[in-house]
Design a protein around this motif. Structure first.
Motif, mmCIF file in Angstrom:
data_model
loop_
_atom_site.group_PDB
_atom_site.id
_atom_site.type_symbol
_atom_site.label_atom_id
_atom_site.label_comp_id
_atom_site.label_asym_id
_atom_site.label_seq_id
_atom_site.Cartn_x
_atom_site.Cartn_y
_atom_site.Cartn_z
ATOM 1 N N VAL A 1 1.409 -1.155 -0.288
ATOM 2 C CA VAL A 1 -0.077 -0.038 -0.007
ATOM 3 C C VAL A 1 0.556 1.280 -0.103
ATOM 4 C CG1 VAL A 1 -2.098 1.496 1.670
ATOM 5 C CG2 VAL A 1 -1.783 -1.258 1.225
ATOM 6 N N ALA A 2 2.106 1.032 0.628
ATOM 7 C CA ALA A 2 2.647 2.074 0.624
ATOM 8 C C ALA A 2 3.300 2.354 0.077
ATOM 9 C CB ALA A 2 3.415 2.712 2.275
ATOM 10 N N THR A 3 3.735 1.651 -1.098
ATOM 11 C CA THR A 3 4.977 1.651 -2.360
ATOM 12 C C THR A 3 3.585 2.334 -3.382
ATOM 13 O OG1 THR A 3 6.032 -0.150 -2.011
ATOM 14 C CG2 THR A 3 5.999 0.960 -4.189
ATOM 15 N N SER A 4 1.970 2.321 -3.127
ATOM 16 C CA SER A 4 1.461 2.052 -4.662
ATOM 17 C C SER A 4 1.133 3.804 -4.001
ATOM 18 C CB SER A 4 -0.107 1.811 -3.876
ATOM 19 O OG SER A 4 0.644 0.244 -4.209
ATOM 20 N N MET A 5 1.056 4.809 -3.107
ATOM 21 C CA MET A 5 0.617 6.096 -1.860
ATOM 22 C C MET A 5 1.731 6.618 -2.735
ATOM 23 S SD MET A 5 -0.978 5.235 1.178
ATOM 24 C CE MET A 5 -2.880 4.716 1.171
ATOM 25 N N VAL A 6 2.903 6.112 -2.397
ATOM 26 C CA VAL A 6 4.526 7.167 -2.671
ATOM 27 C C VAL A 6 4.573 7.170 -3.861
ATOM 28 C CG1 VAL A 6 6.383 6.657 -3.106
ATOM 29 C CG2 VAL A 6 5.885 5.923 -1.012
ATOM 30 N N GLN A 7 3.882 6.343 -5.159
ATOM 31 C CA GLN A 7 3.619 6.296 -6.636
ATOM 32 C C GLN A 7 2.606 7.964 -7.084
ATOM 33 O OE1 GLN A 7 2.919 2.517 -7.978
ATOM 34 N NE2 GLN A 7 5.010 1.922 -7.921
ATOM 35 N N LEU A 8 1.317 7.172 -5.939
ATOM 36 C CA LEU A 8 0.896 8.161 -6.292
ATOM 37 C C LEU A 8 0.771 9.462 -5.850
ATOM 38 C CD1 LEU A 8 -2.919 6.602 -5.507
ATOM 39 C CD2 LEU A 8 -2.073 6.422 -7.352
ATOM 40 N N LEU A 9 1.505 9.958 -4.750
ATOM 41 C CA LEU A 9 2.565 10.959 -4.563
ATOM 42 C C LEU A 9 3.185 11.568 -5.519
ATOM 43 C CD1 LEU A 9 3.122 10.469 -0.456
ATOM 44 C CD2 LEU A 9 1.903 12.371 -1.723
ATOM 45 N N ASP A 10 4.169 10.639 -5.927
ATOM 46 C CA ASP A 10 4.399 11.572 -7.546
ATOM 47 C C ASP A 10 4.192 11.597 -8.705
ATOM 48 O OD1 ASP A 10 7.200 11.091 -5.804
ATOM 49 O OD2 ASP A 10 7.656 8.292 -6.153
ATOM 50 N N SER A 11 2.868 10.972 -8.958
ATOM 51 C CA SER A 11 2.036 11.085 -9.685
ATOM 52 C C SER A 11 0.957 12.551 -9.798
ATOM 53 C CB SER A 11 1.249 9.931 -10.429
ATOM 54 O OG SER A 11 1.256 9.051 -10.419
ATOM 55 N N ARG A 12 0.780 12.655 -8.286
ATOM 56 C CA ARG A 12 0.264 13.948 -8.442
ATOM 57 C C ARG A 12 1.587 15.251 -8.608
ATOM 58 N NH1 ARG A 12 -2.285 14.836 -2.538
ATOM 59 N NH2 ARG A 12 -3.410 12.969 -3.305
ATOM 60 N N ARG A 13 3.020 14.586 -8.188
ATOM 61 C CA ARG A 13 3.037 15.889 -8.111
ATOM 62 C C ARG A 13 3.656 16.100 -9.743
ATOM 63 N NH1 ARG A 13 6.457 12.611 -4.285
ATOM 64 N NH2 ARG A 13 5.579 13.465 -2.360
ATOM 65 N N SER A 14 3.749 15.322 -10.322
ATOM 66 C CA SER A 14 4.228 15.320 -11.910
ATOM 67 C C SER A 14 3.343 16.054 -12.997
ATOM 68 C CB SER A 14 4.360 14.042 -12.432
ATOM 69 O OG SER A 14 5.600 13.248 -12.052
ATOM 70 N N ILE A 15 1.554 15.639 -12.783
ATOM 71 C CA ILE A 15 0.194 16.318 -12.868
ATOM 72 C C ILE A 15 0.789 17.819 -12.522
ATOM 73 C CG2 ILE A 15 -2.138 16.791 -12.964
ATOM 74 C CD1 ILE A 15 -2.101 13.971 -12.356
ATOM 75 N N LEU A 16 1.262 18.853 -10.922
ATOM 76 C CA LEU A 16 1.217 19.926 -10.616
ATOM 77 C C LEU A 16 1.970 20.447 -11.258
ATOM 78 C CD1 LEU A 16 0.644 19.225 -6.092
ATOM 79 C CD2 LEU A 16 -0.960 20.263 -8.812
ATOM 80 N N GLU A 17 3.349 20.178 -11.341
ATOM 81 C CA GLU A 17 4.650 20.426 -12.142
ATOM 82 C C GLU A 17 3.787 20.761 -13.956
ATOM 83 O OE1 GLU A 17 7.438 17.674 -11.692
ATOM 84 O OE2 GLU A 17 7.838 18.319 -9.444
ATOM 85 N N ALA A 18 3.300 19.729 -14.356
ATOM 86 C CA ALA A 18 2.862 20.344 -15.896
ATOM 87 C C ALA A 18 1.694 21.269 -15.664
ATOM 88 C CB ALA A 18 1.863 18.932 -16.372
ATOM 89 N N VAL A 19 1.434 21.454 -14.642
ATOM 90 C CA VAL A 19 -0.450 22.574 -15.220
ATOM 91 C C VAL A 19 0.864 23.798 -14.662
ATOM 92 C CG1 VAL A 19 -1.593 24.130 -13.385
ATOM 93 C CG2 VAL A 19 -1.726 21.211 -13.570
ATOM 94 N N SER A 20 2.155 23.872 -13.870
ATOM 95 C CA SER A 20 3.318 24.853 -13.654
ATOM 96 C C SER A 20 4.047 25.045 -14.921
ATOM 97 C CB SER A 20 4.161 24.859 -12.519
ATOM 98 O OG SER A 20 3.149 24.195 -11.230
#
Length: 453
Positions: free
Chosen positions: A370-389
């Motif tokens: 679960v923690a590995t999946s959540m860390v991957q989700l956090l990385d994806s969220r950061r990538s999306i925010l960076e793409a929006v910026s």
């Protein structure tokens, strides 16, 4: 076949290491400079079970260890924090197999490609049981004080300050306290109490340490109040392993002094180690709860370090189950043909601890996934925010790049400067150019939406 002769026990251990590579760590230890002096405690039992105790320091005369009066039926020797010189003298005097000392000293196994495995890993459980000796390696929970005394630069790997330096692993802080796991060993070769731990790097910082909550629970039946005043002087206030085992041996023994059995002599040390194993399982339970809370708030509490810690706990539980399995094989082998009621109770305790470790191991496996999946989700969220910026910066550039280009183009002539007659041409060219750039940027999105409909 003619057996080679050896001038010293060190030479004999070196010769044996050619046949048994796992003994190479013992050779390295025997070649070290002499450290702190060891404490030797001797218990002599008569035919009726009465025990007499006396201590000797390593630097004194130890020659009479091999001699005893006719009234002594059984002699038990406990050595605390054995030194290289004492290994050579005791090993030669009693003709002890070097694997006995190597199994006590060797606990580190970093890389198989560069170092041979330790005796406990290189020997099958059946062979270990047949040898008739087993060192009880386990973990004790240490309290290093306030977590404020440590920072992110403090290493994870620490060492105890003793002749046989044991591994001490710093754990994540809990409720402002810095806990650690220290590997120790006991039976007839006993580790000294860990009071200081050292860094293995260049700084060599020292940290005070003590067992969490004073150590393990006493497993003997407590004395009644009317009798307690008479036994206070026999209590071991320091709670050292050697002191605890000696205190139990001074009570009426569970073995026959005339014909002692291996399992009955090891009874007290087994009880001490299993009590520490129980505290170890409680620590795992507490950290499982700690990581469950971390998973509930992934934005502020879950970090990449948590994934590493979960993997370490998973590895520790696997190694712990292997150690308990080897211990169970040893008890089953030496319990055959003997009154083993005490041995059966110890086996049930081992099964109880193994079941808890199995349950916590499964929980750690699930939390790690679960923690590995959540860390991957956090990385994806950061990538999306960076793409929006980046997209926002693109839109800003679409406005100002045409304006600056047209400005630089018309600045080549003074007639297009602000305040002159043809300044309106700047806006007439720049604004359509901006619209054209925006249309070029959004046209792929408009085209894809039109195709859907």
């Amino acid at each position: 076949m003619v057996q080679p002769t050896h001038s010293s026990y060190k030479d004999f251990a070196s010769y044996r290491s050619k046949l048994n590579p796992s003994l190479s760590s013992l050779n390295q230890y025997l070649n070290r400079e002499i450290g702190a002096e060891s404490v030797v405690t001797v218990l002599d039992f008569g035919e009726h079970g009465a025990a007499s105790q006396y201590q000797m320091v390593e630097g004194g005369d130890l020659s009479h260890l091999t001699t005893a009066s006719s009234s002594v039926s059984t002699r038990i020797i406990l050595i605390e924090d054995i030194s290289p010189r004492l290994i050579s003298s005791v090993g030669a005097a009693f003709d002890i197999d070097p694997s006995f000392f190597a199994d006590y000293i060797s606990t580190d196994f970093e890389a198989f490609e560069s170092n041979p495995p330790t005796p406990s890993l290189a020997t099958l459980p059946s062979v270990t049981a047949e040898r008739g000796h087993l060192h009880l390696h386990y973990h004790i929970v240490m309290d290093l004080g306030s977590a404020e005394n440590f920072n992110t630069d403090t290493p994870y790997a620490l060492k105890s300050d003793a002749n046989v330096a044991r591994n001490v692993r710093r754990l994540p802080p809990l409720s402002g306290r810095q806990l650690a796991l220290a590997r120790v060993c006991c039976l007839f070769l006993v580790d000294s109490p860990i009071k200081v731990v050292l860094e293995t790097g260049k700084l060599h910082n020292r940290y005070d340490a003590k067992p969490l909550h004073g150590g393990y629970e006493d497993f003997n039946s407590p004395p009644i109040f009317s009798f307690s005043l008479g036994v206070e002087k026999h209590l071991d206030c320091n709670r050292s392993m050697a002191g605890g085992i000696l205190r139990h041996f001074m009570a009426p023994p569970v073995f026959s002094p005339v014909s002692p059995q291996i399992l009955s002599i090891s009874y007290y040390a087994l009880r001490v180690s299993l009590s520490e194993w129980l505290l170890y399982t409680l620590l795992i339970s507490r950290y499982c709860k700690h990581y469950e809370y971390s998973l509930n708030d992934i934005s502020t509490r879950l970090h990449d370090d948590d994934i590493i810690d979960l993997q370490r706990w998973r590895r520790r539980t696997k190694q712990s189950r292997q150690k308990l399995e080897i211990l169970a094989h040893f008890i089953e082998y030496w319990g055959q043909g003997v009154d083993t009621q005490a041995g059966n109770m110890i086996l049930k305790d081992i099964q109880y601890i193994q079941k808890q470790l199995d349950d916590y191991s499964r929980s750690l496996e699930q939390m790690l996934t679960v923690a590995t999946s959540m860390v991957q989700l956090l990385d994806s969220r950061r990538s999306i925010l960076e793409a929006v910026s980046v997209r926002r910066l693109t839109y800003i550039a679409l406005v100002f790049v045409p304006l600056s280009w047209v400005s630089s183009l018309f600045s080549m002539s003074d007639t297009y400067l602000p305040g002159h007659g043809r300044f309106w041409v700047y806006f007439a060219v720049a604004l359509p150019l901006i619209c054209l750039c925006f249309l070029y940027e959004v046209w792929p999105m408009i085209n894809s939406r039109t195709r859907r409909f």
